[in-house]
Design an enzyme around this catalytic site. Sequence first.
Site, mmCIF file in Angstrom:
data_model
loop_
_atom_site.group_PDB
_atom_site.id
_atom_site.type_symbol
_atom_site.label_atom_id
_atom_site.label_comp_id
_atom_site.label_asym_id
_atom_site.label_seq_id
_atom_site.Cartn_x
_atom_site.Cartn_y
_atom_site.Cartn_z
ATOM 1 N N ASP A 71 1.088 -14.891 7.327
ATOM 2 C CA ASP A 71 0.702 -16.293 7.099
ATOM 3 C C ASP A 71 0.841 -16.696 5.637
ATOM 4 O OD1 ASP A 71 0.231 -16.617 9.760
ATOM 5 O OD2 ASP A 71 -1.962 -16.654 9.623
ATOM 6 N N PRO B 114 0.784 -1.225 0.000
ATOM 7 C CA PRO B 114 0.000 0.000 0.000
ATOM 8 C C PRO B 114 0.823 1.285 0.000
ATOM 9 C CG PRO B 114 -0.882 -1.533 1.606
ATOM 10 C CD PRO B 114 0.361 -2.158 1.042
ATOM 11 N N ASN B 115 0.373 2.212 -0.823
ATOM 12 C CA ASN B 115 0.915 3.582 -0.914
ATOM 13 C C ASN B 115 2.259 3.700 -1.616
ATOM 14 O OD1 ASN B 115 -1.274 4.913 0.512
ATOM 15 N ND2 ASN B 115 -0.523 3.827 2.320
ATOM 16 N N ASN C 180 8.276 -5.143 -0.250
ATOM 17 C CA ASN C 180 8.119 -4.012 0.648
ATOM 18 C C ASN C 180 6.638 -3.993 1.013
ATOM 19 O OD1 ASN C 180 7.820 -1.659 2.037
ATOM 20 N ND2 ASN C 180 9.033 -0.407 0.621
ATOM 21 N N HIS D 245 12.542 -2.069 3.300
ATOM 22 C CA HIS D 245 11.912 -0.770 3.573
ATOM 23 C C HIS D 245 12.872 0.308 3.116
ATOM 24 C CE1 HIS D 245 8.717 -2.543 5.990
ATOM 25 N NE2 HIS D 245 9.642 -3.365 6.461
ATOM 26 N N ALA E 174 2.996 -0.368 5.229
ATOM 27 C CA ALA E 174 2.514 -0.439 6.615
ATOM 28 C C ALA E 174 1.977 -1.823 6.988
ATOM 29 C CB ALA E 174 1.446 0.630 6.837
ATOM 30 N N TYR F 271 11.127 9.163 1.774
ATOM 31 C CA TYR F 271 11.166 8.052 0.809
ATOM 32 C C TYR F 271 11.917 8.378 -0.483
ATOM 33 C CZ TYR F 271 7.597 6.206 3.943
ATOM 34 O OH TYR F 271 6.923 5.755 5.048
ATOM 35 N N ARG G 220 5.023 11.247 -2.268
ATOM 36 C CA ARG G 220 4.663 11.094 -0.867
ATOM 37 C C ARG G 220 5.918 11.210 0.011
ATOM 38 N NH1 ARG G 220 4.377 5.034 1.332
ATOM 39 N NH2 ARG G 220 3.616 5.495 3.414
ATOM 40 N N GLU H 222 12.456 -8.962 3.002
ATOM 41 C CA GLU H 222 11.620 -7.781 3.264
ATOM 42 C C GLU H 222 12.491 -6.539 3.165
ATOM 43 O OE1 GLU H 222 8.863 -7.991 6.554
ATOM 44 O OE2 GLU H 222 9.325 -5.935 7.153
ATOM 45 N N ARG I 85 12.087 5.653 13.330
ATOM 46 C CA ARG I 85 10.891 6.479 13.115
ATOM 47 C C ARG I 85 9.901 6.289 14.276
ATOM 48 N NH1 ARG I 85 8.778 5.604 7.270
ATOM 49 N NH2 ARG I 85 7.635 7.497 7.839
HETATM 50 C C1 DQA Z 1 7.915 1.643 4.347
HETATM 51 C C2 DQA Z 1 7.864 1.919 5.865
HETATM 52 C C3 DQA Z 1 6.463 1.736 6.385
HETATM 53 O O1 DQA Z 1 6.423 2.038 7.771
HETATM 54 C C4 DQA Z 1 5.500 2.655 5.679
HETATM 55 O O2 DQA Z 1 4.184 2.423 6.121
HETATM 56 C C5 DQA Z 1 5.583 2.540 4.193
HETATM 57 C C6 DQA Z 1 6.907 2.489 3.593
HETATM 58 C C7 DQA Z 1 9.309 1.952 3.763
HETATM 59 O O3 DQA Z 1 9.571 1.508 2.648
HETATM 60 O O4 DQA Z 1 10.122 2.633 4.408
HETATM 61 O O5 DQA Z 1 4.591 2.562 3.485
HETATM 62 O O6 DQA Z 1 7.651 0.276 4.117
#
Ligand code: DQA
Length: 144
Positions: free
Chosen positions: A85, A9-10, A72, A98, A75, A22, A17, A96, A105
């Site tokens: 799961d 998401p996002n 990634n 980020h 959230a 980021y 953003r 994973e 943070r």
């Molecule tokens: C994120 C970190 C997460 O806390 C956040 O909600 C994101 C981006 C990162 O890439 O730093 O959407 O995954």
Amino acid sequence: MKILVINGPNLNFLGKRNVSIYGQKTLEEINSELRERAEEMGVEVEFFQSNHEGEIIDRLQKVDEFDGVIINPGALAHYSYSLRDAIEPLKIPVIEVHLSNIFSREDFRSHSVTAPVCQGVLSGFGWKVYLFALEIMVKLAGSR
Ligand code: DQA
């Protein structure tokens, strides 16, 4: 070798953003950097982004053709037990990532429920975190 790169998401809003956190690059720009590097390394990459938890889970349930997954979760990493799961039974390595250092943070970001079922986690380093994960994945998946 074929690697699936999943963004949650996002992350489709990268470049618009919170650029101070980021970075300026869009997800398309990051993906083309990854595709270029993958070509140099002789591996194939496929990309998937969704703002919907269930769609990401559906994608993870069909990874037979892949040798590894870079994800990634956005959230979702902080609270999605259903994503955890979906990752847990996978027989291929999952890394994973980020872009930001989630440990520097807000408190809620410093915990990942998905990290324990991944092979490892990279957090911080901006967009290059995906490139670092690709390098590691090629080594990991190649030595299995
Ligand atoms: C994120 C970190 C997460 O806390 C956040 O909600 C994101 C981006 C990162 O890439 O730093 O959407 O995954």
